[in-house]
Design a protein around this motif. Structure first.
Motif, PDB file in Angstrom:
ATOM      1  N   ALA A 138      -7.117   1.234   2.751  1.00  0.00           N
ATOM      2  CA  ALA A 138      -5.697   1.753   2.323  1.00  0.00           C
ATOM      3  C   ALA A 138      -5.855   1.820   0.896  1.00  0.00           C
ATOM      4  CB  ALA A 138      -4.730   0.809   2.538  1.00  0.00           C
ATOM      5  N   PHE A 139      -5.041   2.877   0.261  1.00  0.00           N
ATOM      6  CA  PHE A 139      -5.012   2.970  -1.100  1.00  0.00           C
ATOM      7  C   PHE A 139      -3.567   2.933  -1.701  1.00  0.00           C
ATOM      8  CE2 PHE A 139      -3.801   7.073   0.903  1.00  0.00           C
ATOM      9  CZ  PHE A 139      -2.750   7.466   0.106  1.00  0.00           C
ATOM     10  N   LYS A 140      -3.554   2.314  -2.944  1.00  0.00           N
ATOM     11  CA  LYS A 140      -2.203   2.241  -3.678  1.00  0.00           C
ATOM     12  C   LYS A 140      -2.311   2.601  -5.045  1.00  0.00           C
ATOM     13  CE  LYS A 140      -3.128  -2.603  -4.601  1.00  0.00           C
ATOM     14  NZ  LYS A 140      -2.640  -4.156  -4.463  1.00  0.00           N
ATOM     15  N   LEU A 141      -1.180   3.110  -5.509  1.00  0.00           N
ATOM     16  CA  LEU A 141      -1.105   3.514  -6.955  1.00  0.00           C
ATOM     17  C   LEU A 141      -0.263   2.522  -7.669  1.00  0.00           C
ATOM     18  CD1 LEU A 141      -1.642   5.732  -9.027  1.00  0.00           C
ATOM     19  CD2 LEU A 141       0.601   6.933  -8.351  1.00  0.00           C
ATOM     20  N   LYS A 153      -0.901   1.875 -13.764  1.00  0.00           N
ATOM     21  CA  LYS A 153      -1.811   2.827 -14.218  1.00  0.00           C
ATOM     22  C   LYS A 153      -3.191   3.327 -13.614  1.00  0.00           C
ATOM     23  CE  LYS A 153      -0.774   0.711 -18.670  1.00  0.00           C
ATOM     24  NZ  LYS A 153      -1.345  -0.015 -20.083  1.00  0.00           N
ATOM     25  N   GLN A 154      -3.422   2.670 -12.433  1.00  0.00           N
ATOM     26  CA  GLN A 154      -4.675   2.866 -11.745  1.00  0.00           C
ATOM     27  C   GLN A 154      -4.513   3.114 -10.366  1.00  0.00           C
ATOM     28  OE1 GLN A 154      -7.524   0.003 -12.737  1.00  0.00           O
ATOM     29  NE2 GLN A 154      -7.782   0.533 -14.802  1.00  0.00           N
ATOM     30  N   PHE A 155      -5.339   4.229  -9.908  1.00  0.00           N
ATOM     31  CA  PHE A 155      -5.224   4.515  -8.376  1.00  0.00           C
ATOM     32  C   PHE A 155      -6.567   3.665  -7.713  1.00  0.00           C
ATOM     33  CE2 PHE A 155      -7.171   6.567  -4.800  1.00  0.00           C
ATOM     34  CZ  PHE A 155      -5.985   6.975  -3.891  1.00  0.00           C
ATOM     35  N   THR A 156      -6.388   2.893  -6.842  1.00  0.00           N
ATOM     36  CA  THR A 156      -7.279   1.841  -6.308  1.00  0.00           C
ATOM     37  C   THR A 156      -7.445   1.923  -4.716  1.00  0.00           C
ATOM     38  OG1 THR A 156      -5.779   0.064  -6.092  1.00  0.00           O
ATOM     39  CG2 THR A 156      -7.008   0.240  -8.180  1.00  0.00           C
ATOM     40  N   ILE A 157      -8.584   1.692  -4.274  1.00  0.00           N
ATOM     41  CA  ILE A 157      -8.739   1.704  -2.686  1.00  0.00           C
ATOM     42  C   ILE A 157      -9.363   0.451  -2.193  1.00  0.00           C
ATOM     43  CG2 ILE A 157     -10.204   2.764  -0.611  1.00  0.00           C
ATOM     44  CD1 ILE A 157     -10.343   5.364  -2.362  1.00  0.00           C
ATOM     45  N   GLU A 158      -8.472  -0.105  -1.508  1.00  0.00           N
ATOM     46  CA  GLU A 158      -8.705  -1.572  -0.927  1.00  0.00           C
ATOM     47  C   GLU A 158      -8.762  -1.727   0.593  1.00  0.00           C
ATOM     48  OE1 GLU A 158      -5.572  -3.888  -2.565  1.00  0.00           O
ATOM     49  OE2 GLU A 158      -6.132  -3.407  -4.456  1.00  0.00           O
ATOM     50  N   ARG A 159      -9.450  -2.912   0.857  1.00  0.00           N
ATOM     51  CA  ARG A 159      -9.315  -3.247   2.268  1.00  0.00           C
ATOM     52  C   ARG A 159      -8.098  -3.353   3.039  1.00  0.00           C
ATOM     53  NH1 ARG A 159     -12.734  -8.217   4.989  1.00  0.00           N
ATOM     54  NH2 ARG A 159     -12.127  -7.749   7.447  1.00  0.00           N
ATOM     55  N   LEU A 160      -7.651  -3.139   4.151  1.00  0.00           N
ATOM     56  CA  LEU A 160      -6.386  -2.968   4.357  1.00  0.00           C
ATOM     57  C   LEU A 160      -6.192  -4.666   5.125  1.00  0.00           C
ATOM     58  CD1 LEU A 160      -3.520  -1.868   5.327  1.00  0.00           C
ATOM     59  CD2 LEU A 160      -4.700  -0.831   7.516  1.00  0.00           C
ATOM     60  N   HIS A 161      -5.303  -5.553   4.654  1.00  0.00           N
ATOM     61  CA  HIS A 161      -5.069  -6.619   5.010  1.00  0.00           C
ATOM     62  C   HIS A 161      -3.846  -6.695   5.580  1.00  0.00           C
ATOM     63  CE1 HIS A 161      -8.458  -8.354   3.021  1.00  0.00           C
ATOM     64  NE2 HIS A 161      -8.331  -7.437   1.988  1.00  0.00           N
ATOM     65  N   LEU A 162      -3.736  -6.947   7.042  1.00  0.00           N
ATOM     66  CA  LEU A 162      -2.584  -7.256   7.551  1.00  0.00           C
ATOM     67  C   LEU A 162      -2.193  -8.688   8.039  1.00  0.00           C
ATOM     68  CD1 LEU A 162      -2.515  -4.079  10.067  1.00  0.00           C
ATOM     69  CD2 LEU A 162      -1.136  -4.317   7.982  1.00  0.00           C
ATOM     70  N   TYR A 203       0.852  -1.297  -0.064  1.00  0.00           N
ATOM     71  CA  TYR A 203      -0.013  -0.096   0.054  1.00  0.00           C
ATOM     72  C   TYR A 203       0.757   1.278  -0.018  1.00  0.00           C
ATOM     73  CZ  TYR A 203      -3.302  -3.604   1.592  1.00  0.00           C
ATOM     74  OH  TYR A 203      -3.925  -4.782   1.884  1.00  0.00           O
ATOM     75  N   HIS A 204       0.147   2.497  -0.419  1.00  0.00           N
ATOM     76  CA  HIS A 204       0.906   3.897  -0.310  1.00  0.00           C
ATOM     77  C   HIS A 204       0.275   4.724   0.822  1.00  0.00           C
ATOM     78  CE1 HIS A 204       1.971   2.106  -4.511  1.00  0.00           C
ATOM     79  NE2 HIS A 204       3.097   2.667  -4.140  1.00  0.00           N
ATOM     80  N   GLY A 205      -0.735   4.334   1.344  1.00  0.00           N
ATOM     81  CA  GLY A 205      -1.454   5.174   2.424  1.00  0.00           C
ATOM     82  C   GLY A 205      -2.696   4.448   2.853  1.00  0.00           C
ATOM     83  N   LEU A 206      -3.196   5.164   3.671  1.00  0.00           N
ATOM     84  CA  LEU A 206      -4.335   4.911   4.594  1.00  0.00           C
ATOM     85  C   LEU A 206      -5.447   5.988   4.054  1.00  0.00           C
ATOM     86  CD1 LEU A 206      -3.135   4.122   8.049  1.00  0.00           C
ATOM     87  CD2 LEU A 206      -3.416   2.452   6.146  1.00  0.00           C
ATOM     88  N   LEU A 207      -6.820   5.585   4.032  1.00  0.00           N
ATOM     89  CA  LEU A 207      -7.888   6.292   3.744  1.00  0.00           C
ATOM     90  C   LEU A 207      -8.914   6.185   4.859  1.00  0.00           C
ATOM     91  CD1 LEU A 207      -9.729   7.212   0.462  1.00  0.00           C
ATOM     92  CD2 LEU A 207     -11.039   6.195   2.199  1.00  0.00           C
ATOM     93  N   ASP A 208      -9.349   7.232   5.546  1.00  0.00           N
ATOM     94  CA  ASP A 208     -10.202   7.287   6.444  1.00  0.00           C
ATOM     95  C   ASP A 208     -11.468   8.048   6.103  1.00  0.00           C
ATOM     96  OD1 ASP A 208     -11.229   7.225   8.926  1.00  0.00           O
ATOM     97  OD2 ASP A 208     -10.100   8.601  10.009  1.00  0.00           O
TER      98      ASP A 208
END
Length: 412
Positions: A358-361, A364-373, A332-337
């Motif tokens: 969390a989001f990641k770039l 080609k695309q920017f996506t928002i996903e569930r944070l899996h630890l 991931y590249h960051g968190l989204l709240d």
């Protein structure tokens, strides 16, 4: 006492017929049919896409027309700026009109950086070689093996079809200049407005600095002139106005909200948002505002700003922090709240299934996903990462965690 006389001989016109009733069948109100919009399945409100399909899903399907989305910028304003470009690019593809306001970059420069839409085979014309391959008998014989799949579209075609609500974009490419020029855009570049500098007496009398007043008046003029408020008879088909306001509250707008804990213009941005929401509610428009919340020292004022917006999200980038090299966040590249969701035609808002986002770039695309630890710590994780994770989990389980985004997302 004499009984009252019955007027049996009077004509029936003076009385209501016996078969009349005050009951009227309630007809279903018809929503305005505008390209790039659809009614929400939760509340029936007319919504538009943000340009990021995963973000649409998180906030309940999309942005309702007449509402305001607040994006709390990340530290380097890279991902929040990207979301603003996605929002504007979706408006260009759908044929909506744009309104871009900025104090740093010219609106034309922002439009030149919009991501390119991913075109499918239906939207793009076929070349001569493609037509020759489709007419080749060998290729037709090969398709007979999978005859039940030959009429199904390809995966990319299904994702990027123009009839789909929300489109996909390639951030590695910029939009074709001809497509951007065909879009109707209204710009507000602060250095080009001479009304930004005013006398001190005018500043004391007005609750807002002249920069916000000029922006609000210009926006109101565009909405009224173009007929988005419904005051002008519609001689053409209705359309949506997408409003993108970049980095409000910063010092570039003449606001000292980010400079002092007790700013002299503490209510300037909140007053502007009051006026902006009033215009949005009575017009076919939707707005996205970015605010550098990490620079605002007074958290009470930031809370008022968030409550004045219908939808609010915060971005926390890993760039320049210890989490950038932490193996727990390598994907991931960051968190989204999600700070706030709107209450539209309902008593409760539609909450997302999971708040650990969390989001990641990608390339080609920017996506928002569930944070899996990972549930357990492997030997490759350093002691520093292990202590950080254990301490965060203890804070989250004890219920004493503060409003930090990282503590909430690491609580498992």
């Amino acid at each position: 006492m004499a009984a009252p006389k019955m007027s049996m001989g009077k004509p029936t016109a003076d009385r209501l017929p016996c078969n009349t009733t005050s009951f009227q069948k309630k007809s279903r109100s018809k929503l305005v049919s505008i390209p790039g919009t659809r009614p929400s399945i939760q509340n029936g409100q007319l919504i538009v896409s943000t340009g990021v399909t995963s973000l649409d899903y998180v906030i309940g399907g999309g942005l309702a027309v007449g509402t305001l989305l607040l994006i709390e910028e990340d530290r380097y304003d890279s991902y929040s700026r990207m979301l603003l470009k996605y929002f504007l690019a979706e408006g260009v593809v759908c044929g909506h009109e744009l309104y871009v306001a900025s104090a740093l970059d010219h609106p034309n420069d922002i439009l030149q950086e919009l991501p390119a839409p991913i075109l499918d085979d239906i939207a793009s014309p076929k070349t001569v070689e493609d037509q020759a391959k489709s007419c080749d008998p060998e290729s037709q014989d090969a398709m007979k093996i999978a005859w039940r799949y030959q009429h199904l579209p390809k995966v990319q075609t299904a994702l990027a079809s123009s009839s789909r609500f929300g489109h996909y974009y390639d951030v590695s490419k910029t939009m074709d200049p001809e497509i951007c020029q065909a879009a109707r855009c209204h710009g507000f570049y602060l250095p080009e407005h001479s009304t930004a500098v005013t006398s001190p007496t005018a500043t004391r009398q007005s609750p807002m600095p002249e920069t916000y007043s000029s922006l609000l008046n210009n926006l109101q003029e565009v909405i009224h002139r173009e007929g988005f408020d419904g005051s002008v008879p519609q001689t053409k088909s209705r359309n949506i106005l997408r409003i993108g306001l970049h980095s409000l509250g910063s010092a570039l707008w003449g606001d000292d909200l980010c400079c002092h804990e007790n700013p002299s213009h503490g209510h300037a941005l909140t007053t502007f948002l009051y006026g902006l929401r009033a215009m949005l509610r009575s017009s076919l428009s939707v707005a996205v505002v970015t605010v550098p919340s990490h620079l605002i020292q007074n958290r009470a004022l930031m809370g008022n700003i968030t409550r004045l917006c219908d939808t609010a999200i915060a971005l926390e980038s890993f760039r320049g922090s210890e989490r950038e090299t932490n193996p727990l966040y390598k994907d991931y590249h960051g968190l989204l709240d999600v700070r706030q969701l709107p209450y539209l035609n309902c008593l409760v808002c539609d909450l997302p299934d999971n708040k650990d986002l969390a989001f990641k770039l990608k390339r080609k695309q920017f996506t928002i996903e569930r944070l899996h630890l990972p549930p357990d710590l492997s030997e490759t994780v350093s002691r520093v990462s292990r202590g950080e994770l254990t301490g965060t989990a203890m804070v989250g389980s004890s219920g004493c965690g503060s409003g930090s985004t990282g503590n909430r997302h690491l609580d498992f």
